[in-house]
Scaffold this active site. Sequence first.
Site: not given
Length: 214
Positions: A13-15, A90, A93, A107, A109
């Site tokens: 969860g650093t983003n 990761m 969906l 998203n 990437h």
Amino acid sequence: MSFKIAVLISGEGTNLQALLDSVHGRDGIEVVAVAASRADARGLERARSAGVETGVFAVADHPDRAARDRALAAWLDERGPDLLVLAGFMELLTPAFIRRFPGRIVNIHPALLPSFAGLRAIAQALEYGVRIAGVTVHFVDEGMDSGPIILQEAFELPYHRDIEAMSEREIEEVEELFHEVEHRLLPRAVRLIAAGRVSVDPDNPRLVRVEPDG
Ligand code: GRF
């Protein structure tokens, strides 16, 4: 009027943290919910520390992936997000989920798409031996990392040894280079979208217009 975002995560969860630190609570943008695909995602604690509501939606807790996605979509809908941000989520969906939030899912990437889509993108780049790497923020469609591109940033990769011969520390140092760019690019993309500066070209939905943010 606030612009509400929900963030989907699977791990560190650093983003998410970058969004909480530099976007949340500014310019009318609010992170209203964080959903994780696993209960042990470290990002859940980051969300809780920021006072953001969290939910865990693991496929294993539902009859199948479609049922998990339905539960996740219903939970998100109740929180009324204007935008869903996949920040290290990761899992793919289901198309039904994606159709419920048309043009409202982005998203991040760690590659210059369309190169190195899918899992292990950084490792793929190192194995290939590219000298220029980068990060992409794109709209999510039903494919894997295949939606229209919003922002990309490239950078030079330092020479590295065969990935098999690299120590964990060395791999982490390379990953840091990607993260540094991600933590700048994702908040910027979210701010641009919230400000109404991002639109898909009606004549060619592959093309995304971005009005400069100065
Ligand atoms: C990031 O590199 C992101 O691009 C990829 O997964 C990683 C997640 O990192 N999709 P974090 O959970 O945000 O720290």
